[in-house]
Design a protein around this motif. Structure first.
Motif, PDB file in Angstrom:
ATOM      1  N   GLY A  11       0.675  -1.255  -0.071  1.00 64.19           N
ATOM      2  CA  GLY A  11       0.120   0.106  -0.055  1.00 64.19           C
ATOM      3  C   GLY A  11       0.873   1.268   0.028  1.00 64.19           C
ATOM      4  N   GLN A  12       0.305   2.202  -0.420  1.00 60.33           N
ATOM      5  CA  GLN A  12       0.920   3.661  -0.304  1.00 60.33           C
ATOM      6  C   GLN A  12       0.117   5.015  -0.185  1.00 60.33           C
ATOM      7  OE1 GLN A  12       2.248   3.219  -4.935  1.00 60.33           O
ATOM      8  NE2 GLN A  12       4.216   2.453  -4.238  1.00 60.33           N
ATOM      9  N   ALA A  13       0.845   6.037   0.274  1.00 61.42           N
ATOM     10  CA  ALA A  13       0.235   7.156   0.374  1.00 61.42           C
ATOM     11  C   ALA A  13       1.197   8.117   0.430  1.00 61.42           C
ATOM     12  CB  ALA A  13      -0.537   7.019   1.842  1.00 61.42           C
ATOM     13  N   PHE A  14       0.568   9.266  -0.260  1.00 55.06           N
ATOM     14  CA  PHE A  14       1.540  10.686  -0.400  1.00 55.06           C
ATOM     15  C   PHE A  14       0.801  11.787   0.173  1.00 55.06           C
ATOM     16  CE2 PHE A  14       4.400   9.326  -3.899  1.00 55.06           C
ATOM     17  CZ  PHE A  14       5.366  10.246  -3.610  1.00 55.06           C
ATOM     18  N   VAL A  15       1.666  12.675   0.936  1.00 57.68           N
ATOM     19  CA  VAL A  15       0.932  13.996   1.251  1.00 57.68           C
ATOM     20  C   VAL A  15       2.072  14.975   0.959  1.00 57.68           C
ATOM     21  CG1 VAL A  15       0.436  15.298   3.104  1.00 57.68           C
ATOM     22  CG2 VAL A  15      -0.340  13.117   3.408  1.00 57.68           C
ATOM     23  N   VAL A  16       1.590  16.186  -0.052  1.00 58.42           N
ATOM     24  CA  VAL A  16       2.447  17.192  -0.280  1.00 58.42           C
ATOM     25  C   VAL A  16       1.885  18.493  -0.005  1.00 58.42           C
ATOM     26  CG1 VAL A  16       3.344  18.130  -2.557  1.00 58.42           C
ATOM     27  CG2 VAL A  16       3.059  15.814  -2.125  1.00 58.42           C
ATOM     28  N   PRO A  17       2.580  19.418   0.537  1.00 60.86           N
ATOM     29  CA  PRO A  17       2.002  20.669   0.910  1.00 60.86           C
ATOM     30  C   PRO A  17       1.279  21.479  -0.543  1.00 60.86           C
ATOM     31  CG  PRO A  17       4.028  20.338   1.866  1.00 60.86           C
ATOM     32  CD  PRO A  17       3.733  19.125   0.784  1.00 60.86           C
ATOM     33  N   ALA A  18       0.296  22.364   0.088  1.00 62.95           N
ATOM     34  CA  ALA A  18      -0.219  22.997  -1.219  1.00 62.95           C
ATOM     35  C   ALA A  18       0.519  23.698  -2.220  1.00 62.95           C
ATOM     36  CB  ALA A  18      -1.229  23.991  -0.386  1.00 62.95           C
ATOM     37  N   ALA A 215       0.294   8.790   7.062  1.00 58.56           N
ATOM     38  CA  ALA A 215       0.486  10.161   6.468  1.00 58.56           C
ATOM     39  C   ALA A 215      -0.417  11.114   7.213  1.00 58.56           C
ATOM     40  CB  ALA A 215       0.048  10.110   4.859  1.00 58.56           C
ATOM     41  N   GLN A 216      -1.731  10.681   7.564  1.00 65.16           N
ATOM     42  CA  GLN A 216      -2.376  11.888   8.152  1.00 65.16           C
ATOM     43  C   GLN A 216      -2.013  12.323   9.627  1.00 65.16           C
ATOM     44  OE1 GLN A 216      -6.469  10.554   8.430  1.00 65.16           O
ATOM     45  NE2 GLN A 216      -7.288  12.521   9.665  1.00 65.16           N
ATOM     46  N   THR A 217      -1.530  11.369  10.105  1.00 62.91           N
ATOM     47  CA  THR A 217      -0.962  11.626  11.727  1.00 62.91           C
ATOM     48  C   THR A 217       0.265  12.262  11.658  1.00 62.91           C
ATOM     49  OG1 THR A 217      -1.953   9.694  12.357  1.00 62.91           O
ATOM     50  CG2 THR A 217      -0.228  10.603  13.823  1.00 62.91           C
ATOM     51  N   ALA A 218       1.222  11.979  10.774  1.00 65.66           N
ATOM     52  CA  ALA A 218       2.467  12.576  10.664  1.00 65.66           C
ATOM     53  C   ALA A 218       2.208  13.998  10.150  1.00 65.66           C
ATOM     54  CB  ALA A 218       3.277  12.059   9.664  1.00 65.66           C
ATOM     55  N   SER A 219       1.407  14.325   9.238  1.00 65.65           N
ATOM     56  CA  SER A 219       1.131  15.690   8.886  1.00 65.65           C
ATOM     57  C   SER A 219       0.182  16.490  10.033  1.00 65.65           C
ATOM     58  CB  SER A 219      -0.113  15.849   7.835  1.00 65.65           C
ATOM     59  OG  SER A 219       0.543  15.163   6.574  1.00 65.65           O
ATOM     60  N   GLU A 220      -0.510  15.671  10.834  1.00 67.27           N
ATOM     61  CA  GLU A 220      -0.824  16.634  12.055  1.00 67.27           C
ATOM     62  C   GLU A 220       0.072  17.030  13.203  1.00 67.27           C
ATOM     63  OE1 GLU A 220      -3.988  14.009  13.501  1.00 67.27           O
ATOM     64  OE2 GLU A 220      -5.290  14.283  11.692  1.00 67.27           O
ATOM     65  N   ARG A 221       0.989  15.916  13.311  1.00 64.08           N
ATOM     66  CA  ARG A 221       1.915  16.314  14.370  1.00 64.08           C
ATOM     67  C   ARG A 221       2.913  17.253  13.682  1.00 64.08           C
ATOM     68  NH1 ARG A 221       2.859  11.286  17.176  1.00 64.08           N
ATOM     69  NH2 ARG A 221       0.724  10.789  18.040  1.00 64.08           N
ATOM     70  N   GLU A 224       1.362  20.618  14.145  1.00 59.90           N
ATOM     71  CA  GLU A 224       1.284  21.128  15.692  1.00 59.90           C
ATOM     72  C   GLU A 224       2.781  21.582  16.017  1.00 59.90           C
ATOM     73  OE1 GLU A 224       0.487  17.555  17.602  1.00 59.90           O
ATOM     74  OE2 GLU A 224      -1.816  17.443  17.068  1.00 59.90           O
ATOM     75  N   ARG A 225       3.771  21.175  15.535  1.00 58.32           N
ATOM     76  CA  ARG A 225       5.287  21.477  15.845  1.00 58.32           C
ATOM     77  C   ARG A 225       5.803  22.430  14.994  1.00 58.32           C
ATOM     78  NH1 ARG A 225       6.825  15.058  17.275  1.00 58.32           N
ATOM     79  NH2 ARG A 225       5.418  14.904  18.653  1.00 58.32           N
ATOM     80  N   GLY A 226       4.985  23.191  14.148  1.00 56.65           N
ATOM     81  CA  GLY A 226       5.429  24.133  13.216  1.00 56.65           C
ATOM     82  C   GLY A 226       6.211  24.100  12.181  1.00 56.65           C
ATOM     83  N   TYR A 227       6.264  22.821  11.775  1.00 52.99           N
ATOM     84  CA  TYR A 227       7.191  22.599  10.349  1.00 52.99           C
ATOM     85  C   TYR A 227       6.393  21.580   9.208  1.00 52.99           C
ATOM     86  CZ  TYR A 227       8.395  18.386  13.049  1.00 52.99           C
ATOM     87  OH  TYR A 227       8.575  17.012  13.645  1.00 52.99           O
ATOM     88  N   GLY A 228       4.978  22.423   8.928  1.00 56.17           N
ATOM     89  CA  GLY A 228       4.400  21.495   8.341  1.00 56.17           C
ATOM     90  C   GLY A 228       4.432  21.730   6.651  1.00 56.17           C
ATOM     91  N   GLY A 229       5.708  22.218   6.451  1.00 52.43           N
ATOM     92  CA  GLY A 229       6.082  22.403   4.980  1.00 52.43           C
ATOM     93  C   GLY A 229       6.526  21.217   4.326  1.00 52.43           C
ATOM     94  N   ASP A 230       6.855  20.137   5.273  1.00 56.57           N
ATOM     95  CA  ASP A 230       7.531  18.790   4.591  1.00 56.57           C
ATOM     96  C   ASP A 230       6.521  18.061   3.956  1.00 56.57           C
ATOM     97  OD1 ASP A 230       9.622  18.914   7.438  1.00 56.57           O
ATOM     98  OD2 ASP A 230      10.109  18.974   5.231  1.00 56.57           O
ATOM     99  N   GLN A 231       6.770  17.268   3.052  1.00 51.16           N
ATOM    100  CA  GLN A 231       5.919  16.243   2.682  1.00 51.16           C
ATOM    101  C   GLN A 231       6.093  14.834   3.030  1.00 51.16           C
ATOM    102  OE1 GLN A 231       6.610  15.101  -1.548  1.00 51.16           O
ATOM    103  NE2 GLN A 231       8.667  15.011  -1.472  1.00 51.16           N
ATOM    104  N   PHE A 232       5.384  13.967   2.896  1.00 50.12           N
ATOM    105  CA  PHE A 232       5.450  12.843   3.579  1.00 50.12           C
ATOM    106  C   PHE A 232       4.746  11.571   2.541  1.00 50.12           C
ATOM    107  CE2 PHE A 232       4.404  15.671   6.969  1.00 50.12           C
ATOM    108  CZ  PHE A 232       5.499  15.496   7.897  1.00 50.12           C
ATOM    109  N   CYS A 233       5.537  10.647   2.757  1.00 50.16           N
ATOM    110  CA  CYS A 233       5.246   9.404   1.773  1.00 50.16           C
ATOM    111  C   CYS A 233       5.239   8.202   2.522  1.00 50.16           C
ATOM    112  CB  CYS A 233       5.913   9.735   0.297  1.00 50.16           C
ATOM    113  SG  CYS A 233       7.868   9.421   0.421  1.00 50.16           S
ATOM    114  N   PHE A 234       4.566   7.413   2.465  1.00 46.31           N
ATOM    115  CA  PHE A 234       4.718   5.863   3.133  1.00 46.31           C
ATOM    116  C   PHE A 234       4.300   4.899   2.144  1.00 46.31           C
ATOM    117  CE2 PHE A 234       3.671   9.201   6.366  1.00 46.31           C
ATOM    118  CZ  PHE A 234       4.662   8.987   7.464  1.00 46.31           C
TER     119      PHE A 234
END
Length: 572
Positions: A11-18, A215-221, A224-234
């Motif tokens: 399985g796969q998931a991508f999260v990319v900032p706007a 991906a959703q949990t990593a984005s929320e964390r 919360e910690r002020g560095y939401g500019g990163d992208q995440f992939c799992f």
């Protein structure tokens, strides 16, 4: 549970900032049954820095290139040999491409895992992350290779970063139910090991959903910690079933097929009828054959029946078909697939209806300079096609070059071709010695020095010199070189002494490419080929060439200015 074949799910998931852009790539490849049995399944992830404008291109090309080349390697190669050679070749290509661009580079971290039989092979470069979840045990399998510069962390030992490549390699047994997690460095500082285990185990039957939860949990964390500019992939890979035993099917491996017996005209082998014996040497047999069903004419190359199973050439023979399959060029002979399973060790190539370069020269003694240079340039393009795949030909010689009825040049003999890698020079030179040095071999082969692309450049230049003059550039035979001081006795004989019609600039180009010291030759083969096309200062240039000479340019400019002056005077 044991089964006939390895079985896995992913399985796969991508999260990319706007406002962000992709800088990671990932893929899982489960091939068809035959390749799954011989080469296994692959899972990869790549990641580059956010400051690299070519991050996405670097990652996508690395993933696609690895998968394409890995599944093209010979069946008898194991996962470690196949992946290592492919990665080194891919690294050389990425490094070369990065030097051609001014902004960014084809540099990326990569983790690649090959699932072969009941074992996994992990290849790692840079700072991508791979974890294994086995029961309640969650373990990181990769090491972070990073460098801190100005407060920023940059990956080190990444793919395409340097001409050489240092690869972390781990081999491990598989167990049914193992789950492997692939992710990028951006997730660091967001999830704890307990988070990973809990989010994956929440519903391990749906791996896509598990990746989405990660991906959703990593984005929320991160927010919360002020560095939401990163992208995440799992990416998750689960081992569902293992074969009953590790892959051990010698009958499927070309390397365990018997060497064909001596064949004569009219005899058949695997539905192929011998029409002509083209060559018999101590190392190989070459036949022109015809498929009795399709009536296709092809060339069969097989090892000599006298070779022992431990012969170095026999080991290299198994590489040759793979070499031909990797290179796509009209100037390099192409491989042909047999219409039925082979029962002997050989490979098939397209039949080129033509003659060797040596035969062509004997039949065309009046051929002009332009025609001979065209042949040399085509031959150079064939070498470039090999060099682009990080391959050395090592045996450019008039008898190894074919010219068809349309004047097309084809490199036909790859018996000494070798994959250029970090530690393969000594093996490469040893292989050439067994095949045999020729009068066109570069001096470094005789002196046991390091070899490279400029060694092929020397052989091309020597063959070109012979093509233009019918002679050799040095009186001292390369085979007689014993020590480095012997190079001082090598004095270049001007090509113009054999043919005064050869332009001085062309003679100078040959002189430079034939320098005994490898480091003093042209840096790139393309520079030598350009010198063959445009011999600066050469005599007898075409009108288009003479137009670019400074005298002609200034005379033309003066003429145009004179006309404009007259027109302006008449309009007053």
């Amino acid at each position: 549970m044991a089964s006939a074949q390895l079985s896995l799910s992913f399985g796969q998931a991508f999260v990319v900032p706007a406002r962000g852009r992709h800088r990671s790539s990932m893929s899982v490849c489960v091939p068809e049954e035959r390749l799954l049995a011989t080469k296994g399944a692959c899972a990869l992830i790549t990641d580059s820095t956010s400051r690299n404008p070519l991050a996405k291109q670097a990652g996508d090309l690395s993933v696609q290139g690895f998968l394409a080349d890995y599944y093209s390697t010979p069946d008898h190669w194991g996962a470690k040999l196949s992946a290592t050679r492919v990665l080194r070749s891919l690294n050389a290509w990425c490094f070369g491409q990065s030097r051609q661009v001014s902004d960014g580079g084809y540099v990326s971290s990569m983790s690649a895992m090959v699932y072969e039989g009941r074992e996994a092979h992990l290849f790692h470069m840079g700072d991508t992350l791979v974890f294994r979840l086995r029961g309640a045990e969650f373990e990181q399998l990769t090491r972070d290779h990073v460098t801190d510069l100005g407060g920023y962390r940059y990956p080190s030992r990444a793919l395409g970063m340097d001409a050489s490549l240092d690869i972390d390699y781990v081999q491990m047994p598989l167990k049914q139910g193992d789950i492997f997690l692939f992710t990028s460095q951006g997730v660091q500082g967001t999830l704890m090991p307990s988070d990973y285990v809990g989010l994956i185990r929440q519903d391990a039957s749906d791996l896509d959903a598990a990746c989405e939860r990660l991906a959703q949990t990593a984005s929320e964390r991160a927010r919360e910690r002020g560095y939401g500019g990163d992208q995440f992939c799992f990416q998750l890979v689960r081992i569902d079933a293992l074969p009953e035993e590790a892959r051990d099917h010698p009958d499927r491996l070309y390397g365990d097929l018997p060497i064909p017996p001596e064949l004569d005209v009219g005899e058949r082998l695997d539905g192929l009828e011998v029409r002509e014996v083209l060559s018999r040497t101590a190392q190989s047999r070459v036949y022109r054959v015809c498929d009795v069903h399709s009536e296709r004419e092809m060339v069969m190359k097989a090892p000599s029946p006298e070779l022992s199973s431990r012969n170095a050439y026999l080991e290299h023979f198994l590489l040759q078909q793979w070499v031909v399959e990797r290179v796509r060029s009209p100037f390099v002979v192409r491989v042909m697939e047999p219409s039925r399973p082979r029962r002997h060790l050989y490979y098939l190539m397209a039949y080129v209806a033509g003659e060797t370069l040596a035969e062509w020269v004997r039949r065309h003694p009046q051929a002009g300079l332009a025609q001979r240079l065209d042949i040399a340039i085509q031959l150079g393009k064939g070498l470039q096609a090999l060099h682009h795949r990080d391959l050395l030909h090592q045996r450019v010689h008039p008898d190894n070059v074919l010219i068809d009825r349309h004047g097309q040049v084809v490199l036909a003999d790859l018996s000494a071709c070798h994959l250029r890698d970090v530690d393969g020079h000594r093996r490469s030179r040893g292989l050439l010695r067994q095949v045999g040095l020729t009068e066109h071999s570069a001096p470094e082969y005789a002196l046991d020095d390091e070899v490279g692309r400029r060694s092929d450049q020397y052989s091309l230049a020597s063959t070109t010199y012979w093509l233009l003059t019918g002679a050799l550039p040095y009186e001292q035979p390369v085979k007689e070189l014993l020590r480095h001081t012997d190079l001082e006795r090598m004095h270049y004989r001007s090509a113009r002494s054999h043919d005064p019609e050869i332009p001085p600039a062309l003679d100078d180009a040959l002189r430079r490419a034939l320098t005994p010291q490898r480091a003093l030759r042209y840096r790139r083969l393309s520079e030598f080929l350009h010198a063959l096309r445009v011999p600066e200062g050469g005599s007898g240039g075409s009108p288009s060439r003479r137009w670019h000479e400074p005298a002609w340019v200034w005379q033309a400019v003066a003429g145009v200015l004179l006309v404009l002056l007259v027109i302006s005077w008449l309009l007053r």
